[in-house]
Scaffold this motif. Structure first.
Motif, PDB file in Angstrom:
ATOM      1  N   ILE A   5       0.859  -1.182   0.000  1.00  0.00           N
ATOM      2  CA  ILE A   5       0.000   0.000   0.000  1.00  0.00           C
ATOM      3  C   ILE A   5       0.894   1.230   0.000  1.00  0.00           C
ATOM      4  O   ILE A   5       1.853   1.315   0.781  1.00  0.00           O
ATOM      5  CB  ILE A   5      -0.942   0.032   1.214  1.00  0.00           C
ATOM      6  N   ILE A   6       0.598   2.166  -0.873  1.00  0.00           N
ATOM      7  CA  ILE A   6       1.283   3.454  -0.899  1.00  0.00           C
ATOM      8  C   ILE A   6       0.240   4.543  -0.699  1.00  0.00           C
ATOM      9  O   ILE A   6      -0.817   4.513  -1.341  1.00  0.00           O
ATOM     10  CB  ILE A   6       2.020   3.683  -2.236  1.00  0.00           C
ATOM     11  N   TYR A   7       0.526   5.486   0.185  1.00  0.00           N
ATOM     12  CA  TYR A   7      -0.397   6.597   0.405  1.00  0.00           C
ATOM     13  C   TYR A   7       0.370   7.900   0.539  1.00  0.00           C
ATOM     14  O   TYR A   7       1.586   7.911   0.798  1.00  0.00           O
ATOM     15  CB  TYR A   7      -1.261   6.364   1.655  1.00  0.00           C
ATOM     16  N   ARG A   8      -0.329   9.000   0.349  1.00  0.00           N
ATOM     17  CA  ARG A   8       0.199  10.339   0.590  1.00  0.00           C
ATOM     18  C   ARG A   8      -0.743  11.041   1.549  1.00  0.00           C
ATOM     19  O   ARG A   8      -1.962  10.836   1.491  1.00  0.00           O
ATOM     20  CB  ARG A   8       0.283  11.131  -0.722  1.00  0.00           C
ATOM     21  N   SER A   9      -0.222  11.868   2.443  1.00  0.00           N
ATOM     22  CA  SER A   9      -1.072  12.613   3.377  1.00  0.00           C
ATOM     23  C   SER A   9      -0.438  13.953   3.700  1.00  0.00           C
ATOM     24  O   SER A   9       0.717  14.217   3.365  1.00  0.00           O
ATOM     25  CB  SER A   9      -1.298  11.806   4.659  1.00  0.00           C
ATOM     26  N   HIS A  10      -1.203  14.797   4.368  1.00  0.00           N
ATOM     27  CA  HIS A  10      -0.776  16.150   4.723  1.00  0.00           C
ATOM     28  C   HIS A  10      -0.508  16.219   6.222  1.00  0.00           C
ATOM     29  O   HIS A  10      -1.356  15.873   7.036  1.00  0.00           O
ATOM     30  CB  HIS A  10      -1.861  17.155   4.346  1.00  0.00           C
ATOM     31  N   PHE A  11       0.664  16.676   6.572  1.00  0.00           N
ATOM     32  CA  PHE A  11       1.100  16.798   7.957  1.00  0.00           C
ATOM     33  C   PHE A  11       0.371  17.952   8.646  1.00  0.00           C
ATOM     34  O   PHE A  11       0.283  19.056   8.095  1.00  0.00           O
ATOM     35  CB  PHE A  11       2.610  17.031   7.959  1.00  0.00           C
ATOM     36  N   LEU A  77      -2.710   5.743  -2.965  1.00  0.00           N
ATOM     37  CA  LEU A  77      -2.211   5.840  -4.335  1.00  0.00           C
ATOM     38  C   LEU A  77      -2.075   4.487  -5.013  1.00  0.00           C
ATOM     39  O   LEU A  77      -2.226   4.379  -6.231  1.00  0.00           O
ATOM     40  CB  LEU A  77      -0.854   6.543  -4.348  1.00  0.00           C
ATOM     41  N   LEU A  78      -1.788   3.458  -4.242  1.00  0.00           N
ATOM     42  CA  LEU A  78      -1.589   2.134  -4.827  1.00  0.00           C
ATOM     43  C   LEU A  78      -1.868   1.068  -3.784  1.00  0.00           C
ATOM     44  O   LEU A  78      -1.493   1.208  -2.618  1.00  0.00           O
ATOM     45  CB  LEU A  78      -0.158   1.990  -5.355  1.00  0.00           C
ATOM     46  N   ARG A 124       5.765   0.001 -10.714  1.00  0.00           N
ATOM     47  CA  ARG A 124       4.693   0.978 -10.472  1.00  0.00           C
ATOM     48  C   ARG A 124       4.993   1.839  -9.253  1.00  0.00           C
ATOM     49  O   ARG A 124       4.753   3.044  -9.255  1.00  0.00           O
ATOM     50  CB  ARG A 124       3.358   0.254 -10.278  1.00  0.00           C
ATOM     51  N   ALA A 125       5.493   1.195  -8.199  1.00  0.00           N
ATOM     52  CA  ALA A 125       5.803   1.953  -6.985  1.00  0.00           C
ATOM     53  C   ALA A 125       6.865   3.013  -7.261  1.00  0.00           C
ATOM     54  O   ALA A 125       6.802   4.131  -6.749  1.00  0.00           O
ATOM     55  CB  ALA A 125       6.270   1.013  -5.879  1.00  0.00           C
ATOM     56  N   LEU A 126       7.846   2.650  -8.091  1.00  0.00           N
ATOM     57  CA  LEU A 126       8.916   3.594  -8.420  1.00  0.00           C
ATOM     58  C   LEU A 126       8.371   4.845  -9.095  1.00  0.00           C
ATOM     59  O   LEU A 126       8.863   5.956  -8.856  1.00  0.00           O
ATOM     60  CB  LEU A 126       9.942   2.923  -9.327  1.00  0.00           C
ATOM     61  N   GLN A 127       7.357   4.689  -9.915  1.00  0.00           N
ATOM     62  CA  GLN A 127       6.777   5.848 -10.596  1.00  0.00           C
ATOM     63  C   GLN A 127       6.187   6.826  -9.579  1.00  0.00           C
ATOM     64  O   GLN A 127       6.331   8.049  -9.708  1.00  0.00           O
ATOM     65  CB  GLN A 127       5.698   5.399 -11.592  1.00  0.00           C
ATOM     66  N   PHE A 128       5.537   6.308  -8.541  1.00  0.00           N
ATOM     67  CA  PHE A 128       4.997   7.175  -7.496  1.00  0.00           C
ATOM     68  C   PHE A 128       6.120   7.828  -6.698  1.00  0.00           C
ATOM     69  O   PHE A 128       6.042   9.005  -6.337  1.00  0.00           O
ATOM     70  CB  PHE A 128       4.085   6.374  -6.556  1.00  0.00           C
TER      71      PHE A 128
END
Length: 280
Positions: A5-11, A77-78, A124-128
């Motif tokens: 699992i890949i995610y992005r978030s705001h601190f 994201l993934l 795919r992970a590398l692209q993120f």
């Protein structure tokens, strides 16, 4: 099964950096026991994390991460499966991108990987990773305000319940969950969520049916959903319903049944179905 699992978030701005270090130390202990590895990147504003390990462990840890109040705007994201780990020995140390030269930081991140072959090519992970590290697409991030900054203002339209005689004898009920467009700042649709008459979720409702009966129960439950929607007098509001995978295949005449119930309850089929066999 090895899950990624890949995610992005705001601190959250009010959280001191020291607290993040303590958080990661505590997380490392839990992740190690659960067999979860990965890497956590930070650019001063956003987190970017890759989690990998057994599916149940990764899913549980990610759920706790989503509930953590030290960040918000968590965007998955993934979610994928992999034959091997990408960052098998990295733990969950905070990798602060600001401490590294922009031209070298991506390679520094990749050097922490334990599966160099996969990271070199079109993974795919590398692209993120590349997008986040090189700050590309950042201008396209839409930052939804933190949940404590939202104010919901009534538009003055009071929904009056109409006749609910059908649902009083039904073996199920529905909760209507609003879908909100944060850009338009308005409710754009309502999702009908299946419930038992006691308010439990779909799993509890379907538990009393055999494998073959589940599909028919699923399609029949939509009769209640449409009747409740009509009784709520939703006006021009869009309504969405959910079906089990294969319900439309397993139940003969399922599409015609749905169309008939939509029409019988005075609703309008705007998008999803037509009466041609096999076409939805």
């Amino acid at each position: 099964m090895l899950t990624t699992i890949i995610y992005r978030s705001h601190f959250c701005d009010n959280v001191p950096y020291k607290a993040l270090e303590e958080m990661v130390t505590a997380a490392n202990d839990k992740n190690s026991q659960a067999g979860v590895t990965g890497i956590l990147l930070f650019n001063g504003t956003h987190f970017f994390q890759l989690l990998e390990g057994p599916q149940e462990s990764v899913t549980t840890i990610y759920r706790h991460i989503c509930e953590d109040e030290r960040h918000y705007n968590v965007v998955e994201l993934l979610r994928d499966y992999s034959p091997s780990r990408r960052f098998g020995k990295s733990g969950m140390e905070i990798f602060d991108l600001r401490e590294h030269d922009r031209d070298e930081v991506l390679q520094v991140v990749l050097d922490k990987g334990t599966s160099k072959y996969q990271l070199i090519y079109d993974d795919r992970a590398l692209q993120f990773f590349r997008t986040f590290v090189e700050a590309r697409e950042k201008e396209n991030y839409f930052e939804i305000p933190a949940d404590d900054s939202w104010d919901f203002v009534s538009d003055g339209n009071v929904v009056q319940l109409q006749d609910l005689s059908l649902t009083s004898t039904a073996d199920c009920s529905f909760a209507f969950q609003p879908t909100i467009d944060p850009l338009a700042q308005e409710v754009v649709s309502l999702e009908a969520l299946l419930r038992t008459v006691q308010g439990e979720g779909p799993q509890a409702y379907f538990a009393s049916f055999s494998a073959d009966e589940v599909y028919r129960a699923d399609i029949q439950s939509k009769k209640v959903a449409f009747a409740m929607a009509a009784a709520l007098n939703l006006g021009e509001q869009t309504l969405t319903v959910n079906l089990q995978p294969m319900t439309l295949v397993k139940v003969p005449g399922a599409v015609n049944f749905l169309l008939s119930e939509i029409e019988a309850n005075g609703l309008v089929n705007r998008h999803g179905f037509n009466r041609h066999p096999g076409v939805i």
